[in-house]
Structure formats: structure tokens, C-alpha cells
Design a protein around this motif. Structure first.
Motif, PDB file in Angstrom:
ATOM      1  N   CYS A  14       0.820  -1.218   0.000  1.00 12.41           N
ATOM      2  CA  CYS A  14       0.000   0.000   0.000  1.00 12.41           C
ATOM      3  C   CYS A  14       0.854   1.269   0.000  1.00 12.41           C
ATOM      4  O   CYS A  14       0.453   2.293  -0.568  1.00 12.41           O
ATOM      5  CB  CYS A  14      -0.926   0.005   1.215  1.00 12.41           C
ATOM      6  SG  CYS A  14      -2.240  -1.250   1.116  1.00 12.41           S
ATOM      7  N   LYS A  15       2.032   1.200   0.621  1.00  8.92           N
ATOM      8  CA  LYS A  15       2.915   2.370   0.673  1.00  8.92           C
ATOM      9  C   LYS A  15       3.452   2.748  -0.700  1.00  8.92           C
ATOM     10  O   LYS A  15       3.891   3.886  -0.906  1.00  8.92           O
ATOM     11  CB  LYS A  15       4.090   2.079   1.613  1.00  8.92           C
ATOM     12  CG  LYS A  15       3.735   2.149   3.093  1.00  8.92           C
ATOM     13  CD  LYS A  15       4.968   1.871   3.942  1.00  8.92           C
ATOM     14  CE  LYS A  15       4.629   1.969   5.435  1.00  8.92           C
ATOM     15  NZ  LYS A  15       5.819   1.669   6.291  1.00  8.92           N
ATOM     16  N   LEU A  16       3.437   1.786  -1.637  1.00  7.62           N
ATOM     17  CA  LEU A  16       3.988   2.044  -2.963  1.00  7.62           C
ATOM     18  C   LEU A  16       3.007   2.796  -3.866  1.00  7.62           C
ATOM     19  O   LEU A  16       3.378   3.226  -4.960  1.00  7.62           O
ATOM     20  CB  LEU A  16       4.392   0.718  -3.627  1.00  7.62           C
ATOM     21  CG  LEU A  16       5.476  -0.103  -2.919  1.00  7.62           C
ATOM     22  CD1 LEU A  16       5.681  -1.434  -3.639  1.00  7.62           C
ATOM     23  CD2 LEU A  16       6.786   0.674  -2.861  1.00  7.62           C
ATOM     24  N   PHE A  17       1.751   2.931  -3.427  1.00 11.08           N
ATOM     25  CA  PHE A  17       0.733   3.550  -4.268  1.00 11.08           C
ATOM     26  C   PHE A  17      -0.029   4.607  -3.460  1.00 11.08           C
ATOM     27  O   PHE A  17       0.108   4.714  -2.239  1.00 11.08           O
ATOM     28  CB  PHE A  17      -0.232   2.488  -4.812  1.00 11.08           C
ATOM     29  CG  PHE A  17       0.427   1.488  -5.720  1.00 11.08           C
ATOM     30  CD1 PHE A  17       0.528   1.725  -7.090  1.00 11.08           C
ATOM     31  CD2 PHE A  17       0.966   0.309  -5.208  1.00 11.08           C
ATOM     32  CE1 PHE A  17       1.134   0.811  -7.926  1.00 11.08           C
ATOM     33  CE2 PHE A  17       1.578  -0.618  -6.039  1.00 11.08           C
ATOM     34  CZ  PHE A  17       1.662  -0.365  -7.408  1.00 11.08           C
ATOM     35  N   HIS A  18      -0.837   5.376  -4.154  1.00 11.37           N
ATOM     36  CA  HIS A  18      -1.626   6.410  -3.506  1.00 11.37           C
ATOM     37  C   HIS A  18      -2.658   5.781  -2.565  1.00 11.37           C
ATOM     38  O   HIS A  18      -3.170   4.696  -2.833  1.00 11.37           O
ATOM     39  CB  HIS A  18      -2.346   7.282  -4.545  1.00 11.37           C
ATOM     40  CG  HIS A  18      -1.415   8.045  -5.435  1.00 11.37           C
ATOM     41  ND1 HIS A  18      -0.571   9.048  -4.968  1.00 11.37           N
ATOM     42  CD2 HIS A  18      -1.193   7.981  -6.779  1.00 11.37           C
ATOM     43  CE1 HIS A  18       0.116   9.558  -5.966  1.00 11.37           C
ATOM     44  NE2 HIS A  18      -0.239   8.906  -7.090  1.00 11.37           N
ATOM     45  N   PRO A  19      -2.971   6.489  -1.485  1.00 12.87           N
ATOM     46  CA  PRO A  19      -4.014   5.989  -0.574  1.00 12.87           C
ATOM     47  C   PRO A  19      -5.328   5.755  -1.319  1.00 12.87           C
ATOM     48  O   PRO A  19      -5.683   6.534  -2.196  1.00 12.87           O
ATOM     49  CB  PRO A  19      -4.154   7.126   0.460  1.00 12.87           C
ATOM     50  CG  PRO A  19      -2.810   7.817   0.429  1.00 12.87           C
ATOM     51  CD  PRO A  19      -2.357   7.766  -0.998  1.00 12.87           C
ATOM     52  N   GLY A  20      -6.006   4.712  -0.984  1.00 16.06           N
ATOM     53  CA  GLY A  20      -7.281   4.388  -1.619  1.00 16.06           C
ATOM     54  C   GLY A  20      -7.148   3.561  -2.861  1.00 16.06           C
ATOM     55  O   GLY A  20      -8.161   3.172  -3.476  1.00 16.06           O
ATOM     56  N   THR A  21      -5.894   3.223  -3.264  1.00 14.65           N
ATOM     57  CA  THR A  21      -5.687   2.397  -4.450  1.00 14.65           C
ATOM     58  C   THR A  21      -6.210   0.976  -4.215  1.00 14.65           C
ATOM     59  O   THR A  21      -6.703   0.329  -5.145  1.00 14.65           O
ATOM     60  CB  THR A  21      -4.198   2.327  -4.834  1.00 14.65           C
ATOM     61  OG1 THR A  21      -3.726   3.663  -5.070  1.00 14.65           O
ATOM     62  CG2 THR A  21      -3.952   1.488  -6.067  1.00 14.65           C
ATOM     63  N   PHE A  22      -6.098   0.525  -2.977  1.00 14.43           N
ATOM     64  CA  PHE A  22      -6.523  -0.851  -2.650  1.00 14.43           C
ATOM     65  C   PHE A  22      -7.660  -0.811  -1.624  1.00 14.43           C
ATOM     66  O   PHE A  22      -7.722   0.072  -0.761  1.00 14.43           O
ATOM     67  CB  PHE A  22      -5.354  -1.650  -2.044  1.00 14.43           C
ATOM     68  CG  PHE A  22      -4.181  -1.768  -2.968  1.00 14.43           C
ATOM     69  CD1 PHE A  22      -4.155  -2.738  -3.938  1.00 14.43           C
ATOM     70  CD2 PHE A  22      -3.089  -0.892  -2.846  1.00 14.43           C
ATOM     71  CE1 PHE A  22      -3.051  -2.859  -4.786  1.00 14.43           C
ATOM     72  CE2 PHE A  22      -2.005  -1.017  -3.680  1.00 14.43           C
ATOM     73  CZ  PHE A  22      -1.984  -1.983  -4.655  1.00 14.43           C
ATOM     74  N   SER A  23      -8.552  -1.737  -1.764  1.00 17.23           N
ATOM     75  CA  SER A  23      -9.614  -1.914  -0.769  1.00 17.23           C
ATOM     76  C   SER A  23      -9.626  -3.355  -0.303  1.00 17.23           C
ATOM     77  O   SER A  23      -9.298  -4.260  -1.079  1.00 17.23           O
ATOM     78  CB  SER A  23     -10.991  -1.528  -1.350  1.00 17.23           C
ATOM     79  OG  SER A  23     -11.310  -2.349  -2.457  1.00 17.23           O
ATOM     80  N   GLY A  24      -9.975  -3.556   0.941  1.00 13.59           N
ATOM     81  CA  GLY A  24      -9.958  -4.919   1.476  1.00 13.59           C
ATOM     82  C   GLY A  24     -11.209  -5.692   1.112  1.00 13.59           C
ATOM     83  O   GLY A  24     -12.269  -5.126   0.863  1.00 13.59           O
ATOM     84  N   ILE A  25     -11.070  -6.994   1.034  1.00 15.87           N
ATOM     85  CA  ILE A  25     -12.197  -7.889   0.776  1.00 15.87           C
ATOM     86  C   ILE A  25     -12.356  -8.792   1.999  1.00 15.87           C
ATOM     87  O   ILE A  25     -11.400  -9.415   2.452  1.00 15.87           O
ATOM     88  CB  ILE A  25     -11.950  -8.764  -0.479  1.00 15.87           C
ATOM     89  CG1 ILE A  25     -11.727  -7.881  -1.697  1.00 15.87           C
ATOM     90  CG2 ILE A  25     -13.106  -9.718  -0.705  1.00 15.87           C
ATOM     91  CD1 ILE A  25     -11.378  -8.663  -2.948  1.00 15.87           C
ATOM     92  N   HIS A  26     -13.529  -8.882   2.509  1.00 14.95           N
ATOM     93  CA  HIS A  26     -13.766  -9.709   3.701  1.00 14.95           C
ATOM     94  C   HIS A  26     -14.450 -10.999   3.305  1.00 14.95           C
ATOM     95  O   HIS A  26     -15.217 -11.041   2.378  1.00 14.95           O
ATOM     96  CB  HIS A  26     -14.615  -8.933   4.718  1.00 14.95           C
ATOM     97  CG  HIS A  26     -13.957  -7.667   5.164  1.00 14.95           C
ATOM     98  ND1 HIS A  26     -12.873  -7.643   6.019  1.00 14.95           N
ATOM     99  CD2 HIS A  26     -14.229  -6.365   4.864  1.00 14.95           C
ATOM    100  CE1 HIS A  26     -12.500  -6.384   6.243  1.00 14.95           C
ATOM    101  NE2 HIS A  26     -13.320  -5.590   5.551  1.00 14.95           N
TER     102      HIS A  26
END
Length: 504
Positions: free
Chosen positions: A492-504
Motif C-alpha cells: 500500500c505504501k507504494l501507491f496512492h491511498p485508496g488504491t486498494f480496498s480490502g475484501i472480507h
């Protein structure tokens, strides 16, 4: 001949099949060897009593086929060997001598040990083959066929085993059908007779009378032939109780990585005729107990194909799970393939046969009876009250008989319960996982994920899309949640915030 007549008039089809097969072996031996070259080892027990009368019938039928008799044969010219022992029950000795007198047996009494006694006997006589009342399940039966040369280091002779595939039930069905005399000990609750030092009445036949004196029902009333030897003294290894609850082995493996393979047997899966539902379900189950499942393979219904795959996997995996191809059909070759992979033969297993008999009644004959053939010397039956028949374990290969997902769920649940008490399938630290999804392209994520895999070698980092234009899903799986969280944070640190979202 009264024996042959009694069997022919019987309604027991299974007994007739066993009888005909045994008579064939006897007549074959009498065709191969002259009467002076054969002998019969008699010990007064139920098995050798059955063999005595089979030999009488077989000799009678053999002579009839040679047109040497009009049916009036009364003598029994086959030399009979009796190894007399000071540890034998008096009743066994009495029955043996009375039987010899009744049927005119040429009794050679040997008082020395079996091996040296045979050496002396064979040196003095031209004996080339000996009929033995050996059945599968006897300690001496391992590796034997109906015709088996003597073991290395022993005097040379052919062991002839006409009742090798007979069960406890078959033995008593024959004795009762033919109404032949047997040792009186069997009427006193003895079901398997050894020496006076290691044999007691079978407690399963115990009854108490009004005077509280213990009595026993006769041996033929034992309902479960698998428990025939319950009256024989057993020796247990000193380590057997040490890991009885399996906790030690489980703990020792907790930090290890154990690997399993899954083999499906079925051309219907290979051809795409049916969709394999058991494979994915089984992989998830194995994975749920912390085992790695790096490979699943589907093989055709061919003994050599099964053997080749099992042989490859059993030596490189901690456990092999196999399903499909178990039953009475010509395509059910799994057990034969497993036997070939271990270099052993398929042999009748009396314990498994009893389960089949209760399941499919007395129709356990012919092709159906072939289901009771299991890899000899390496098979362990895993019993559970919820299973109609036990699971089959051959060293590190476990064979499932399930044909659908519901049956597999039941067999797996039973296996896990048995594992908790026996410890043969260690419960590992379970896998944990996290999933992220992103709209980034494969090209944008390829290099960062490649570096991340090198940075966290203990994690399985995978990528997939449910559709070509759908989001990219990145999975992190391992046994250390802290590592997984560190890997997720690094990505996540390698990309802008919000680039990834978690899946439950």
C-alpha cells in the motif's frame, strides 16, 4: 462323498463359491504332485479341521475324474503331519488322535520345533508340497498365495493354501453345514486356539448363569469374525501409549510445513463428462488443517496409471489423498493401483469383508467380494461409528470411498475425529489470508508484487481476476498474520491511498 453332497445341497451360495475354489486348488495340487509327494499339516484347530475334510472331498473328486473309483473311496492316503507340543491343550491332542483314528490318517508325529522337524521329515520322504490351513489374517499368511514356495532358509517345498481367502464365518459355515466333528474347546468359548499360555475363552461370548458362574457360548455364535483373536494374548509396543492421544506428534509438527497431494481417479472427469466437486472440496479441507496442497492430478481408470501417480506422490509428499475408482466394477482399479505402487499384492481382508457382509448381506460373493481385497501388509482400517465401512489407509495414502460432497464431508469429519485420538494426521497451524482488490492494471502491479514476493518468501502472494474487465484481486496467504499485515502495508505504501480496498 458326504462332504461334497452337503455343500451341493446347501443354499449358502457364498460357501459354495469358497468350497469350489478350495477344491480346485486341491485337485490342481494332486494333479501336479503324486500322492507320495504331498502331505497335510494338521493341528486340531478349526481351520485344519476344515482343510482335512476339504482334502477328503478333493481327493475323492480327483480320483473320480481319473475314473479310478465308483464312489466307494474310504481311505485317506495323504501323509498327515502333527507337531506335538507340551504347550498344546489336552483337548487338542485328544481331538487330533481321535480324528486320525476315525479317518485312518497316516499320522507323522513330530515333537521337535517346526523347522527342524520339517527338515528331518523332508529328508526321509519325497515330500514336495504341504497342504496348510492358513488364512489371510494369520501371522504367517503375509505374502503367501494359494501356491507359495517355502521361505528362504527353510527346506524346499510348496506351500498349498486352499482356504487362504476364507473368513471366520466361512470356516464355521462349512463345519456346521457338513456336520463334522471339531475340538470341544470351541464349544467352551475359544475362538482362536494357540498354546495354553496365550489362549483364553473369548470374553465376547461370555454369559453368566444363575449361580454367577461364568460360562461361554460356542465359537460359531461369535457374530463378528473380526474379533476372532480377542481370546489370544496381545503384545503391545512400549511406545503405543506414549502417543496415544496424538498430542506429542501434533505439537512437534506445529511449526513444520506438511505437504499433501490429491489424486482423483476417473475418466469421466478427464473427459469432462462430469464436474469434479470432490477435488476442490477436499483441497479446502486439507488446507483448513494447515497442510499445503501444491498439486492435484486426475488419472484414468487404469491400474498402471494409478500406481505410477501414487508411487510418485507417496515418496515426495507427507500424505496422499485419493478418491474414485473404488468398488466392484471393472473400472474400479484404485486399490489395485495402490497395491502395485507399494509392491504388494491384493489379498482378502477378513475384517473389511465382515463390514461388506453387513452392508450388502450374503451377496458378498463374486465381483462384490473383490471389494474385500486390500493391499496386503500395509493396510490399516480407520473405524468410526458414523462410517458404514472404515476408511482405508495404506501407509501415507488415505483412500476415500465418497461419491459426492455430502459423503466426503462425513468421511472427512470422521477422519478428523480419529486424528484427534490417533495423531496420524497432524493438525498444523492454520493458514490465514487477506485479500485486496484494485483497479490497477497487471502491468502497474507486476514489478511491485514480484519484489514483494522476494521480500516475503514465506507468504503465497497470488493474483487473479473474476472477469477480464473486473478488478484485480491480490491474495496474501500464510501462517503468520503479522507477516501478512506487513506485506499488505508494504504494498500500500507504494501507491496512492485508496488504491486498494480490502475484501472480507
Amino acid at each position: 462323498m458326504e462332504i461334497d453332497k452337503a455343500i451341493r445341497e446347501s443354499d449358502d451360495r457364498r460357501l459354495k463359491t469358497k468350497y469350489n475354489n478350495a477344491i480346485y486348488v486341491i485337485k490342481r495340487a494332486l494333479a501336479l504332485y503324486s500322492i507320495e509327494e504331498v502331505a497335510f499339516s494338521f493341528n486340531g484347530g478349526k481351520d485344519s479341521t476344515v482343510l482335512l475334510h476339504l482334502l477328503r472331498a478333493g481327493y475323492f473328486l480327483h480320483k473320480m475324474e481319473q475314473k479310478c473309483s465308483n464312489g466307494g473311496l474310504t481311505s485317506f492316503p495323504i501323509r498327515t503331519i502333527y507337531f506335538e507340543s507340551s504347550a498344546a491343550f489336552p483337548e487338542i491332542n485328544s481331538f487330533t488322535y481321535d480324528t486320525a483314528s476315525s479317518y485312518g490318517l497316516q499320522l507323522d508325529i513330530i515333537s521337535s520345533d517346526f523347522k527342524s522337524g520339517l527338515e528331518k521329515l523332508l529328508k526321509a520322504n519325497p515330500i514336495r508340497a504341504i497342504f496348510l490351513g492358513v488364512r489371510i489374517g494369520d501371522p504367517t499368511a503375509v505374502g503367501q498365495e494359494q501356491f507359495s514356495p517355502s521361505s528362504p532358509g527353510w527346506p524346499p517345498f510348496m506351500r498349498v493354501n486352499p482356504i487362504l481367502d476364507w473368513s471366520y464365518r466361512d470356516v464355521w459355515a462349512f463345519i456346521l453345514t457338513c456336520k463334522v466333528q471339531y475340538c470341544s474347546l470351541y464349544d467352551q468359548g475359544y475362538t482362536s486356539i494357540g498354546s495354553i499360555h496365550d489362549t483364553v475363552p473369548n470374553a465376547l461370548l461370555s454369559i453368566s448363569d444363575s449361580c454367577c458362574k461364568e460360562k461361554f457360548k460356542p465359537a460359531y455364535l461369535l457374530s463378528d469374525g473380526r474379533l476372532e483373536r480377542a481370546g489370544r494374548a496381545k503384545k503391545f509396543s512400549s511406545s503405543s501409549n506414549a502417543d496415544g492421544n496424538g498430542s506429542g506428534s501434533v505439537d512437534s509438527h506445529k511449526s513444520s510445513l506438511l505437504v499433501a497431494s490429491v489424486i482423483a481417479v476417473g475418466e469421466e472427469i478427464l473427459f469432462g463428462t462430469v464436474e469434479d466437486q470432490l477435488g476442490p472440496s477436499l483441497r479446502r479441507k486439507i488446507h483448513s488443517i494447515g497442510w499445503s496442497v501444491p498439486q492435484t492430478v486426475v488419472v484414468q481408470n487404469d491400474k498402471d496409471s494409478v500406481a505410477e501417480e501414487v508411487e510418485r506422490r507417496k515418496s515426495t509428499n507427507d500424505m496422499v489423498f485419493i478418491y474414485g475408482g473404488v468398488g466392484p466394477l471393472h473400472s474400479d482399479v484404485t486399490l489395485a493401483g495402490v497395491a502395485k505402487a507399494f509392491g504388494v499384492r491384493l489379498a482378502p481382508d477378513e475384517e473389511f469383508e465382515e463390514y461388506l457382509r453387513h452392508l450388502i448381506s450374503d451377496h458378498c460373493t463374486g465381483d462384490q467380494n473383490e471389494m474385500a481385497l486390500l493391499p496386503e501388509g500395509i493396510t490399516e482400517l480407520l473405524h468410526h461409528e458414523k462410517l458404514a465401512v472404515p476408511l482405508i489407509k495404506c501407509q501415507n495414502v488415505i483412500i476415500f470411498t465418497a461419491t459426492n460432497a455430502t459423503e466426503l464431508d462425513n468421511e472427512w469429519d470422521c477422519l478428523i475425529e480419529l486424528t484427534r485420538s490417533c495423531g496420524f494426521l497432524p493438525m498444523m497451524v492454520p493458514y490465514v489470508s487477506k485479500h485486496l482488490q484494485t483497479n490497477l492494471s497487471d502491468v502497474e502491479t507486476a514489478q511491485p508484487l514480484s519484489k514483494l514476493s522476494l521480500e516475503f518468501p514465506d507468504l503465497n502472494i497470488g493474483c487473479y481476476r473474476k472477469s477480464r474487465k473486473g478488478p484485480l484481486i491480490i491474495s496474501f496467504e500464510g501462517k503468520d498474520l503479522t507477516q501478512i499485515e506487513s506485506a499488505v502495508e508494504s504494498l500500500c505504501k507504494l501507491f496512492h491511498p485508496g488504491t486498494f480496498s480490502g475484501i472480507h
